[in-house]
Design an enzyme around this catalytic site. Structure first.
Site, PDB file in Angstrom:
ATOM      1  CE  LYS A  10      46.733  34.042  31.693  1.00 48.87           C
ATOM      2  NZ  LYS A  10      45.701  33.022  31.399  1.00 48.87           N
ATOM      3  CD  GLU A  53      37.635  46.463  35.337  1.00 51.47           C
ATOM      4  OE1 GLU A  53      37.216  46.134  36.477  1.00 51.47           O
ATOM      5  OE2 GLU A  53      37.198  46.006  34.286  1.00 51.47           O
ATOM      6  CD  GLU A 101      33.779  41.241  41.959  1.00 46.50           C
ATOM      7  OE1 GLU A 101      34.929  40.767  41.986  1.00 46.50           O
ATOM      8  OE2 GLU A 101      33.411  42.101  41.149  1.00 46.50           O
ATOM      9  CB  CYS A 142      34.072  43.779  37.496  1.00 50.72           C
ATOM     10  SG  CYS A 142      34.297  44.506  35.886  1.00 50.72           S
TER      11      CYS A 142
END
Ligand code: ADP
Length: 474
Positions: A170, A245, A378, A279
């Site tokens: 997906k 992750e 983040e 990331c």
């Protein structure tokens, strides 16, 4: 003509059993250029069943045939180069050069590397007293984010294929068309029916469905920490194995012997590459206190090299992926000043002359304290925090004072200090100076940055179970 994306289940392109669709927006123009069919749980069940049916045969396919299949995929991927570059530029807004040199190349490297890693992969190992056999754990469910539409998908798919695991993918709703091209590639090279299935849809329906599915044996997810937590909870109900992750807030430690201008350039590259939507980007730059004035000047001096604008016009940085993400980044830019950091360059609002498109300014805050929100969370946009340190031990302490541990960077000349800082940073990957990527090297995070490792041999391991056999006839 608008693009339209269906699902690919059991070797066929199929319409959804539901009727909902969503538009895909080009972030540089803010216009819809495509539409995807949103899958239902019924679509997902069909895809999982197709993958289950394919498992006995695919998991037993001789290794040499799987190597050949991955090599064919890499070759066909190369043939689709222009399409892949155009598509990523359109759906993500990345500059054409970045779409080629980063996105296209990363996808290619994962397939090529998986073929290489597979050639010598030890599926059977003899030990005194026992034999270890590694075999595909079953059907894998892959959920990927929008920021690297071919990298995240390709690393997972290549490893799964190498291991002999059929997959259900997906992709992210914002950037699904790169996965469409990958699907065409698999179809063209004759990946067996049911081995690759694409189900488009929302995270809430298809993502949630994958992570809670009883017939999926392994889930690999890349994305936000909040979603990773939901996936882990869902997987726990069926004791499904997972790899996550997640995010990062990676430090770049600049040593006192570094060339200041080069260090500033590297730091700015981190927050502007892929518009800071990376990331593993270094978003906290740690500089010696004595270097502060010089470094701030160097940032101002090199900033004009980082041009923002139309992805088709040779700029370094394109727009942010969506209005939603643009709003989030803006709120952090405002927060930085509210918290007492000094805005050195950039800041909220669109760059001059770029009112249409989700463009943002490369933004650098100095006088940042590591406890500030902008240093802890983040941001996923072009925002850098500059912090100062007085000793290397203090720099390492600040670097590790974070809930994340995806990556770390060290910049300078002194070999002993480079070694000390690399060893001291608690993260899954540390890069010294401007070293190139190595696709055979494991990639993944410590702490809240995730569970497991992707890329190369470690990536393949994720899709395998280990069986111990005692008394195996030799
Ligand atoms: P972002 O907020 O940046 O889109 P996410 O982590 O939410 O990051 O998205 C990464 C991927 O996870 C996307 O494919 C998204 O559709 C999917 N996703 C979102 N919510 C869920 C969920 N509750 N369960 C599983 N997958 C999800």
């Amino acid at each position: 003509m608008k693009r339209y994306l269906k699902h690919y289940i059991n070797g066929e392109w199929v319409e959804s059993t539901g009727s909902e669709t969503t538009e895909v927006i080009n972030p540089a123009t803010e216009e819809a250029f495509g539409e995807i069919s949103l899958g239902t749980k019924e679509d997902l069940d069909k895809a999982v069943q197709a993958a289950r049916d394919a498992f006995p045969h695919f998991s037993q396919m001789p290794k040499e045939e799987r190597v050949k299949m991955l090599e064919d995929i890499a070759e066909e991927y190369n043939n689709r180069k222009d399409d892949i570059i155009d598509t990523i530029t359109e759906e993500l807004g990345s500059p054409v050069e970045v779409s080629e040199k980063v996105h296209f190349m990363m996808g290619y490297n994962h397939f090529a590397q998986a073929a290489e890693s597979l050639k010598d992969f030890p599926f059977i190992e003899e030990y005194e007293g026992h034999t270890r056999m590694k075999e595909a754990s079953g059907v894998s469910g892959l959920i990927t984010p929008w920021n690297f539409p071919t990298n995240q998908t390709s690393t997972k798919i290549a490893s799964a294929f190498a291991a002999g695991s059929p997959v259900v993918l997906k992709p992210a709703e914002q950037t699904p068309f790169a996965a469409f091209i990958l699907t065409e590639i698999f179809d063209k090279v004759g990946v067996p029916k049911g081995v690759f299935n694409l189900v488009n849809g929302t995270g809430e329906v298809i993502g949630d469905g994958i992570s809670s599915h009883k017939d999926i044996d392994f889930v690999s997810f890349t994305g936000s920490g909040a979603t990773g937590e939901k996936i882990m909870k869902n997987a726990a109900e069926n004791i499904t194995n997972i790899a996550l992750e997640l995010g990062g807030k990676s430090p770049l430690i600049v040593l006192d012997d570094a060339d200041v201008k080069d260090a500033a350039r590297t730091a700015l590259t981190h927050i502007t590459n892929n518009t800071g939507q990376v990331c593993s980007a270094a978003t906290r730059t740690l500089i010696p206190s004595s270097m502060k004035d010089e470094f701030e000047q160097a940032i101002k001096d090199v900033l004009p090299e980082f041009k923002v604008g139309d992805p088709h016009e040779g700029n370094h940085m394109g727009p942010i992926v969506s209005q939603k993400q643009w709003d989030t980044v803006q709120s952090y830019m405002e927060k930085g000043t509210e918290e007492g950091a000094t805005l050195l360059v950039g800041g909220p609002g669109k760059p001059e002359g770029l009112e249409q498109g989700y463009y943002a300014k490369p933004t650098v805050f100095t006088d940042v304290d590591n406890d500030m929100v902008i240093a802890r969370e983040e941001i996923f946009g072009p925002v850098m925090c500059v912090l100062t340190y007085d000793s290397l031990d203090e720099a390492i302490e600040i670097a590790n004072d974070t809930e994340y541990g995806l990556a770390g960077y060290v910049y300078g000349k002194d070999e002993e200090k480079l070694r000390k800082a690399s060893a001291g940073i608690r993260a899954g990957r540390v890069k010294v100076n401007d070293t190139k990527a190595d696709f055979a090297a494991p990639f993944g995070g410590y702490k809240h940055s995730g569970i497991g490792r992707e890329w190369g041999d470690h990536g393949i391991e994720e899709y395998l179970e280990v069986k111990t056999i005692l008394g195996y006839p030799q």
